[in-house]
Design a protein around this motif. Structure first.
Motif, short mmCIF file in Angstrom:
data_model
loop_
_atom_site.label_atom_id
_atom_site.label_comp_id
_atom_site.label_asym_id
_atom_site.label_seq_id
_atom_site.Cartn_x
_atom_site.Cartn_y
_atom_site.Cartn_z
N ARG A 191 17.89 1.36 -13.05
CA ARG A 191 18.43 2.71 -12.96
C ARG A 191 18.75 3.09 -11.52
O ARG A 191 17.89 3.05 -10.66
N GLU A 192 19.96 3.46 -11.26
CA GLU A 192 20.39 3.96 -9.96
C GLU A 192 19.72 3.24 -8.79
O GLU A 192 18.99 3.83 -8.00
N PRO A 193 19.99 1.94 -8.64
CA PRO A 193 19.33 1.17 -7.58
C PRO A 193 19.59 1.70 -6.17
O PRO A 193 18.77 1.49 -5.27
N GLU A 194 20.70 2.42 -5.99
CA GLU A 194 20.97 2.99 -4.67
C GLU A 194 19.97 4.08 -4.31
O GLU A 194 19.73 4.36 -3.13
N ILE A 195 19.32 4.68 -5.30
CA ILE A 195 18.29 5.70 -5.06
C ILE A 195 16.91 5.08 -5.19
O ILE A 195 16.03 5.31 -4.36
N TYR A 196 16.70 4.28 -6.24
CA TYR A 196 15.35 3.82 -6.60
C TYR A 196 15.06 2.37 -6.26
O TYR A 196 13.95 1.91 -6.46
N GLY A 197 16.05 1.63 -5.78
CA GLY A 197 15.83 0.24 -5.43
C GLY A 197 16.02 -0.69 -6.61
O GLY A 197 16.29 -0.25 -7.73
N SER A 198 15.86 -1.99 -6.37
CA SER A 198 16.13 -2.99 -7.40
C SER A 198 14.87 -3.66 -7.93
O SER A 198 14.94 -4.51 -8.81
N LEU A 199 13.71 -3.30 -7.40
CA LEU A 199 12.45 -3.90 -7.84
C LEU A 199 11.94 -3.17 -9.08
O LEU A 199 11.93 -1.94 -9.12
N THR A 200 11.52 -3.93 -10.08
CA THR A 200 10.92 -3.29 -11.25
C THR A 200 9.54 -2.77 -10.88
O THR A 200 8.89 -3.30 -9.97
N PHE A 201 9.07 -1.76 -11.61
CA PHE A 201 7.75 -1.24 -11.30
C PHE A 201 6.67 -2.26 -11.66
O PHE A 201 5.66 -2.36 -10.98
N THR A 202 6.90 -3.05 -12.69
CA THR A 202 5.93 -4.08 -13.07
C THR A 202 5.72 -5.06 -11.92
O THR A 202 4.58 -5.39 -11.58
N ASP A 203 6.81 -5.51 -11.31
CA ASP A 203 6.70 -6.43 -10.17
C ASP A 203 6.02 -5.76 -8.98
O ASP A 203 5.16 -6.35 -8.33
N VAL B 229 -5.39 14.45 -7.53
CA VAL B 229 -4.07 13.92 -7.86
C VAL B 229 -3.19 13.99 -6.62
O VAL B 229 -3.14 15.03 -5.96
N ILE B 230 -2.50 12.90 -6.33
CA ILE B 230 -1.46 12.89 -5.30
C ILE B 230 -0.12 12.81 -6.02
O ILE B 230 0.11 11.90 -6.81
N GLU B 231 0.74 13.78 -5.75
CA GLU B 231 2.10 13.77 -6.31
C GLU B 231 2.97 12.88 -5.44
O GLU B 231 2.98 13.02 -4.21
N VAL B 232 3.68 11.95 -6.06
CA VAL B 232 4.59 11.08 -5.31
C VAL B 232 5.99 11.11 -5.93
O VAL B 232 6.15 11.33 -7.13
N HIS B 233 6.96 10.86 -5.05
CA HIS B 233 8.35 10.69 -5.49
C HIS B 233 8.96 9.59 -4.64
O HIS B 233 8.72 9.51 -3.43
N ILE B 234 9.73 8.74 -5.28
CA ILE B 234 10.38 7.63 -4.60
C ILE B 234 11.48 8.15 -3.67
O ILE B 234 11.57 7.75 -2.52
N SER B 235 12.28 9.07 -4.18
CA SER B 235 13.36 9.64 -3.37
C SER B 235 12.87 10.91 -2.69
O SER B 235 11.84 11.48 -3.06
N ASN B 236 13.64 11.36 -1.72
CA ASN B 236 13.36 12.65 -1.10
C ASN B 236 13.97 13.72 -2.00
O ASN B 236 15.18 13.96 -1.98
N THR B 237 13.13 14.34 -2.80
CA THR B 237 13.61 15.31 -3.78
C THR B 237 14.31 16.50 -3.13
O THR B 237 15.14 17.14 -3.75
N PHE B 238 14.00 16.77 -1.88
CA PHE B 238 14.59 17.91 -1.18
C PHE B 238 16.00 17.63 -0.68
O PHE B 238 16.71 18.54 -0.27
N SER B 239 16.41 16.37 -0.73
CA SER B 239 17.78 16.02 -0.35
C SER B 239 18.67 15.85 -1.57
O SER B 239 19.83 15.46 -1.45
#
Length: 138
Positions: A18-30, A94-104
């Protein structure tokens, strides 16, 4: 040994596709296999669901016995009062995380129902956001 859950919300099962330009090409399993090796003194577990109630059930299940939850609630971050309430109701931080910068990104992604009840928030460092959250618990 510390017990930490990584909890991912909707569509994060598509990482690597999904949208590798935002989230990258690595699967979460890997990615998860690599951090389990890197943090081998920690009992890391992983759960992902596209269903809000399943995420809440998992928070309730581990929220009194784990040392930390790394939560990427994805789109539910911006819509789910129920997830925020579930976090308020448990003892595990709990630590909230996001891969992308949600503010951008789109304006609706600038609000979180999780941030106010989380121990902290990490955004915009790609998959490294998860590692930074794990390190905060160690």
């Amino acid at each position: 040994m510390k017990k930490i859950l990584i909890l991912n919300g909707p569509n994060l099962n598509l990482l690597g596709k999904r949208e590798p330009e935002i989230y990258g090409s690595l699967t979460f399993t890997d990615f998860f296999e690599s951090i389990k090796k890197k943090y081998n003194t920690v009992e890391l577990s992983y759960f992902q669901s596209n269903i809000e109630g399943e995420l809440i059930n998992k928070i309730h299940e581990v929220g009194f016995s784990y040392d930390g939850i790394v939560l990427n609630a994805a789109a539910y971050t911006h819509t789910s009062v129920a997830l925020g309430d579930a976090i308020k109701g448990i003892e595990t931080p709990v630590i909230e995380v996001h891969i992308s910068n949600t503010f951008s990104r789109e304006t609706f992604r600038h609000h979180s129902y999780i941030s106010a009840v989380a121990k902290g928030v990490i955004v915009g460092f790609g998959l490294k956001s998860y590692e930074l959250a794990i390190q905060s618990f160690l």
